[in-house]
Design a protein around this motif. Structure first.
Motif, mmCIF file in Angstrom:
data_model
loop_
_atom_site.group_PDB
_atom_site.id
_atom_site.type_symbol
_atom_site.label_atom_id
_atom_site.label_comp_id
_atom_site.label_asym_id
_atom_site.label_seq_id
_atom_site.Cartn_x
_atom_site.Cartn_y
_atom_site.Cartn_z
ATOM 1 N N GLN A 200 1.165 13.187 6.775
ATOM 2 C CA GLN A 200 2.455 13.302 7.461
ATOM 3 C C GLN A 200 2.914 14.753 7.504
ATOM 4 O OE1 GLN A 200 4.892 10.543 5.265
ATOM 5 N NE2 GLN A 200 4.081 8.765 6.340
ATOM 6 N N ASP B 194 0.949 16.480 10.202
ATOM 7 C CA ASP B 194 1.447 16.063 11.509
ATOM 8 C C ASP B 194 2.759 16.781 11.841
ATOM 9 O OD1 ASP B 194 1.030 14.151 13.802
ATOM 10 O OD2 ASP B 194 3.049 13.563 13.185
ATOM 11 N N SER C 33 -2.227 6.895 9.182
ATOM 12 C CA SER C 33 -1.828 8.310 9.284
ATOM 13 C C SER C 33 -2.665 9.033 10.329
ATOM 14 C CB SER C 33 -1.967 8.982 7.926
ATOM 15 O OG SER C 33 -1.085 8.400 6.995
ATOM 16 N N GLN D 103 -4.026 7.666 12.960
ATOM 17 C CA GLN D 103 -3.564 7.206 14.270
ATOM 18 C C GLN D 103 -2.302 7.954 14.701
ATOM 19 O OE1 GLN D 103 -3.510 3.003 13.310
ATOM 20 N NE2 GLN D 103 -5.384 2.638 14.489
ATOM 21 N N GLN D 104 -1.444 8.297 13.744
ATOM 22 C CA GLN D 104 -0.254 9.083 14.075
ATOM 23 C C GLN D 104 -0.656 10.482 14.543
ATOM 24 O OE1 GLN D 104 3.058 8.434 14.475
ATOM 25 N NE2 GLN D 104 2.997 10.537 15.268
ATOM 26 N N GLN D 105 -1.652 11.074 13.901
ATOM 27 C CA GLN D 105 -2.122 12.387 14.331
ATOM 28 C C GLN D 105 -2.738 12.316 15.729
ATOM 29 O OE1 GLN D 105 -4.640 13.692 11.062
ATOM 30 N NE2 GLN D 105 -2.904 14.673 10.068
ATOM 31 N N THR E 250 0.013 12.283 18.171
ATOM 32 C CA THR E 250 0.580 13.624 18.338
ATOM 33 C C THR E 250 -0.276 14.447 19.289
ATOM 34 O OG1 THR E 250 1.634 13.582 16.165
ATOM 35 C CG2 THR E 250 1.217 15.753 17.123
#
Length: 197
Positions: free
Chosen positions: A67, A70, A129, A131-133, A136
């Motif tokens: 996080q 990111d 995590s 997948q969040q990157q 982004t």
């Protein structure tokens, strides 16, 4: 002695912060709960007031570290020139600073080889995590507005950056190490329609 909730939260955060640094720097297997707690001036038994076990700590430490990365990418995107958001993220990621300080850098480049042998719960935390990157990077690509047929997909860009960083850290030749990072950056620049600085 009983401590209030705020004190307990602060101790838990200290453990997480130290773990995120040490796991990335030394590797997960090399960090024991007893020595981690001793480094913080805390007792081994006190660990279990905050985390179920080491695997729970690994999952949460990886999430926190990813996080943080990111958030750094989001900041890079805000500072980037129009059309240069993906390249800005790549330049930040593929820097000599990032290469030389793995303890504050990318979890994937430091620990993916170990994480693939951990529990499904830990891998699920890593996956979420990651997948969040990817989201982004996808946002950066959409904001850059490059044609989809020429742009790197978020997964390709992330794989390229992580692979280049992993190899750049592993080799003993400093010229080759820098070359690996520079070539990865140039490829992102080429496929995003931006020129590297």
């Amino acid at each position: 002695m009983r401590y209030d909730k705020q004190h307990k939260t602060a101790i838990r955060q200290r453990i997480l912060d130290m773990a995120t640094l040490r796991f990335r720097s030394e590797g997960i297997a090399a960090v024991g709960i007893a020595n981690l707690m001793a480094d913080l001036g805390l007792t081994h038994g006190g660990f279990y007031w905050h985390f179920k076990d080491k695997e729970d700590l690994v999952a949460q430490a990886c999430q926190q570290a990813m996080q943080s990365i990111d958030q750094q990418w989001q900041q890079q995107m805000q500072l980037a020139a129009p059309g240069g958001k993906r390249l800005s993220v790549a330049q930040h990621y593929l820097s000599i600073q990032h290469r030389d300080f793995p303890d504050t850098g990318c979890v994937a480049a430091a620990l993916a080889g170990e994480l693939c042998r951990h529990t499904p719960a830990t891998r699920e935390a890593f996956t979420a995590s990651l997948q969040q990157q990817l989201a982004t990077l996808d946002s950066a690509a959409r904001q850059d507005g490059s044609p989809s047929e020429t742009a790197l997909t978020p997964g390709t860009q992330l794989s390229l950056m992580v692979g280049a960083m992993l190899l750049a850290r592993a080799v003993t030749d400093p010229v080759l190490s820098s070359q690996l990072l520079a070539e990865a950056e140039a490829l992102v620049a080429h496929h995003s329609g931006s020129a590297p600085d």
